[in-house]
Structure formats: C-alpha cells, structure tokens
Design a protein around this motif. Structure first.
Motif, PDB file in Angstrom:
ATOM      1  N   UNK A  14      13.914 -11.180  29.676  1.00  0.00           N
ATOM      2  CA  UNK A  14      14.099 -12.618  29.821  1.00  0.00           C
ATOM      3  C   UNK A  14      13.821 -13.249  28.458  1.00  0.00           C
ATOM      4  N   UNK A  15      14.890 -13.671  27.764  1.00  0.00           N
ATOM      5  CA  UNK A  15      14.714 -14.223  26.434  1.00  0.00           C
ATOM      6  C   UNK A  15      14.861 -13.168  25.354  1.00  0.00           C
ATOM      7  N   UNK A  16      14.466 -13.537  24.147  1.00  0.00           N
ATOM      8  CA  UNK A  16      14.648 -12.657  22.990  1.00  0.00           C
ATOM      9  C   UNK A  16      13.535 -11.620  22.866  1.00  0.00           C
ATOM     10  N   UNK A  17      12.390 -11.851  23.464  1.00  0.00           N
ATOM     11  CA  UNK A  17      11.296 -10.885  23.394  1.00  0.00           C
ATOM     12  C   UNK A  17      10.818 -10.632  21.984  1.00  0.00           C
TER      13      UNK A  17
ATOM     14  N   UNK B 203      11.613  -6.114  31.516  1.00  0.00           N
ATOM     15  CA  UNK B 203      11.091  -5.939  30.166  1.00  0.00           C
ATOM     16  C   UNK B 203      10.436  -7.246  29.739  1.00  0.00           C
ATOM     17  N   UNK B 204       9.269  -7.148  29.090  1.00  0.00           N
ATOM     18  CA  UNK B 204       8.548  -8.358  28.710  1.00  0.00           C
ATOM     19  C   UNK B 204       7.628  -8.083  27.529  1.00  0.00           C
ATOM     20  N   UNK B 205       7.075  -9.161  26.983  1.00  0.00           N
ATOM     21  CA  UNK B 205       6.142  -9.082  25.860  1.00  0.00           C
ATOM     22  C   UNK B 205       4.746  -9.408  26.372  1.00  0.00           C
ATOM     23  N   UNK B 206       3.769  -8.613  25.953  1.00  0.00           N
ATOM     24  CA  UNK B 206       2.391  -8.802  26.386  1.00  0.00           C
ATOM     25  C   UNK B 206       1.658  -9.764  25.448  1.00  0.00           C
ATOM     26  N   UNK B 207       0.517 -10.296  25.877  1.00  0.00           N
ATOM     27  CA  UNK B 207      -0.236 -11.244  25.039  1.00  0.00           C
ATOM     28  C   UNK B 207      -0.721 -10.624  23.742  1.00  0.00           C
ATOM     29  N   UNK B 208      -1.019 -11.491  22.808  1.00  0.00           N
ATOM     30  CA  UNK B 208      -1.469 -11.101  21.475  1.00  0.00           C
ATOM     31  C   UNK B 208      -2.802 -10.351  21.524  1.00  0.00           C
ATOM     32  N   UNK B 209      -2.923  -9.347  20.673  1.00  0.00           N
ATOM     33  CA  UNK B 209      -4.166  -8.596  20.501  1.00  0.00           C
ATOM     34  C   UNK B 209      -4.676  -8.873  19.081  1.00  0.00           C
ATOM     35  N   UNK B 210      -5.464  -7.966  18.544  1.00  0.00           N
ATOM     36  CA  UNK B 210      -5.925  -8.128  17.162  1.00  0.00           C
ATOM     37  C   UNK B 210      -4.916  -7.673  16.133  1.00  0.00           C
ATOM     38  N   UNK B 211      -3.726  -7.265  16.570  1.00  0.00           N
ATOM     39  CA  UNK B 211      -2.685  -6.759  15.677  1.00  0.00           C
ATOM     40  C   UNK B 211      -1.779  -7.892  15.215  1.00  0.00           C
ATOM     41  N   UNK B 212      -0.975  -7.600  14.185  1.00  0.00           N
ATOM     42  CA  UNK B 212       0.030  -8.568  13.747  1.00  0.00           C
ATOM     43  C   UNK B 212       1.352  -8.381  14.485  1.00  0.00           C
TER      44      UNK B 212
END
Length: 334
Positions: A287-290, A315-324
């Motif tokens: 859903x979207x560009x991901x 398919x999806x993107x998970x929340x931000x972690x300590x990574x870039x």
C-alpha cells in the motif's frame, strides 16, 4: 506595459506555448527514462528518483493557471498520464489477508546507537524469518542474545544473517563483492581494499516449511555515492546485482525469497535481470511506495522483499528503529 496582477487574473486565456515546453519535457523524461545514457550513472540516478518527478506537475499547473496558459494546462496531460502509468498502481492498497509466513528484512545500521532496542522491536514483529544486514562484529552478539528466545535457528555470514523459527540448512555465502574498485579505491589504504574484497555481504539458505523447502537469500549490495568528479558511482552495487542475479537464475528451488538492502529501487535499470525473475512484494501486495531510506525522511525504497514461486499477500514498512533504514515486512503464501 505589464498588466497588474488583478488584471492578469481576469485576462483571457493565453495560448502561447512557453509553459507547455517544460510540461512536455517532463513527460518525455519520464516516458523515455530508459533511453537516458548511463554516463556517470545518470540514468540510474534518474530512475531511483523517478517517482519524485511527479512533484513538478502541481508546480507547473500552478504556473499555468497563474499565467492563464491554456496550452500549458493541456500539455500537463502527458506527464500526468505517464506518471500514473508508471506509479498509479502504487496508490491503491493491494494487500490481502492471510499468508503462511511473515518475513522481515532490516539493515540495522553499523552506526545503530541502540541495537538492544532494535533487536527487541524486531523480535516483537512476529516475523517467522528475520533478515539482518550491516551486522558489525561489535553488535552481532547483542542481536544473537536479543533474538535467541524468539528464533531458535540462525545463520550469519559476514555482515548478513537470517534468524528463523523454522530449521535452516545448506547455508552458504554468495559472492557479491568484487572489491573496492572505481574512484573509491584510490582513497583507501591497500589493507582496507583487501579487507573489502573478502567481505561477505550475501548468503543463501534453505528453510524447512510444512509446504516444502524454501530458498532464502539475504543480501546487502555495495553502496552507491554521488561524487563530484564521477557522478552517480554504482560500480560495486552493479557487480553485486549481476552476481546475485546469476546465483538466483541457477537456483534449483522453484520457491525463492530475496531479502535485503539492495541500494537501489526496482525502477533502476540494473535490476531488470533480477526483477524479471523475482516479483516485488511491495508492488503486488503493498500500500503506497513503501519508502525506507533515510529513516528520518524516506525518499527511496532500497530495502526489498522479492519472491518467486510463492505469493506475496501483503507488504508494509515497520516503525523506525535506531538504524538509518526502516524495516520492511511481507506475508507470503504457497
């Protein structure tokens, strides 16, 4: 004498073609992007940023309306049509419920300031298969400890690893590193170049599932850089793409999942050999560009989940972690 602004707004529509020219050039650029010579990586750079060219449309539309340019407004039909044909499918939600396995891939970042928290977040994702890239010697033990309870099986080769709830076998390294060639080679001491040549950045393993064996590849391809004298430098990445494509083409298992940071979007021409054999989970079930990189303000999806012989259900993107980078996830089924 120029018209006052309020008189200009009331003036008849202008048929002069000045504003039509940039609109037509924008449309042709997107339509013929594959024909742009890849001199100094210019073709690849344009293709990695291709969706963002759509932002010029509202700018040109506003200018055409302000100038009351009828020809300028009509000319925008071309770039709008081309953009929608290329990316319109990403604007709808194509996800479906269900799926047999959840897979997650994350470039955890060599400079990650919170590997403990990152491991905790990833373990909570519920993934059956968890691929990590850019593992450092210092942080590897932290991830192994933090993920041990949720994942009884794992394999690490060089800077990439796979953690699994299912048994793994036949694990081996995949050579996607040619060495530090090109303009960067001159800036590094010989021992660093030799070290880079021996670095392992990809692995292949077999996951035992109730539906049969699944071949899983984890890869972190070479970095790309915009350099003043050399343009968009992609030599290391491009070598890795070709090596990975060759390995997957020779893969005997019909069911394949590729997880990793490929340092490029699937619009980039260098990936055509790979995407002709594998399907992007985001494109068919997202859903979207991901977008995944940089995590603070993502502009490109360079972290990929590609499949063959299995279906991506979501398919999806998970929340931000300590990574870039942002982690990516998908549900797949047989």
């Amino acid at each position: 004498m120029p018209l006052a602004p309020w008189k200009r707004r009331l003036a008849p529509w202008d048929r002069r073609p000045e504003l039509a020219v940039p609109a037509l050039l924008l449309g042709l650029l997107m339509l013929l992007h594959a024909q742009i010579p890849n001199i100094a990586g210019m073709g690849s750079l344009v293709e990695n940023l291709l969706p963002w060219f759509g932002l010029y449309v509202p700018v040109l539309l506003a200018a055409a309306l302000w100038r009351r340019s009828a020809v300028g407004v009509v000319a925008l039909v071309l770039p709008v049509t081309v953009w929608l044909s290329l990316f319109g499918g990403l604007l709808t939600d194509k996800s479906h419920p269900g799926g047999d396995l959840t897979v997650v891939s994350h470039n955890v970042g060599a400079g990650n300031s919170d590997p403990v928290g990152t491991a905790r977040q990833l373990a909570a994702s519920g993934a059956d298969l968890l691929a990590l890239e850019e593992l450092t010697d210092q942080a590897r033990g932290t991830y192994e400890k933090g993920l041990a309870k949720a994942y009884p099986y794992h394999e690490v080769r060089g800077t990439v690893g796979l953690w699994s709830k299912l048994p793994l076998s036949d694990t081996r390294s995949v050579n996607v590193v040619e060495g530090d060639v090109g303009p960067l080679a001159k800036t590094k001491p010989p021992e660093s170049a030799a070290e880079a040549a021996d670095e392992v950045r990809a692995l292949r393993t077999t996951v035992t599932t109730v539906h049969g064996p699944l071949a899983v590849y984890v890869a972190h391809l070479g970095s790309v850089r915009v350099m003043p004298r050399h343009g968009f430098w992609t030599d290391s990445r491009d070598f890795g793409v070709l090596a990975l494509t060759k390995a997957i083409a020779a893969e005997p298992n019909k069911r394949v999942v590729l997880l990793g940071d490929l340092n490029g979007t699937t619009d980039d021409r260098v990936f055509h050999g790979l995407t002709s054999r594998l399907t992007s989970a985001q494109e068919v079930a997202g859903n979207g560009f991901g977008l995944t990189w940089p995590a603070a303000f993502p502009i490109a999806r360079i972290d990929q989940i590609l499949v063959r012989g299995v279906r991506a259900r979501s398919s999806w993107v998970l929340p931000e972690t300590g990574s870039d980078h942002l982690p990516v996830a998908a549900r797949i089924s047989w």
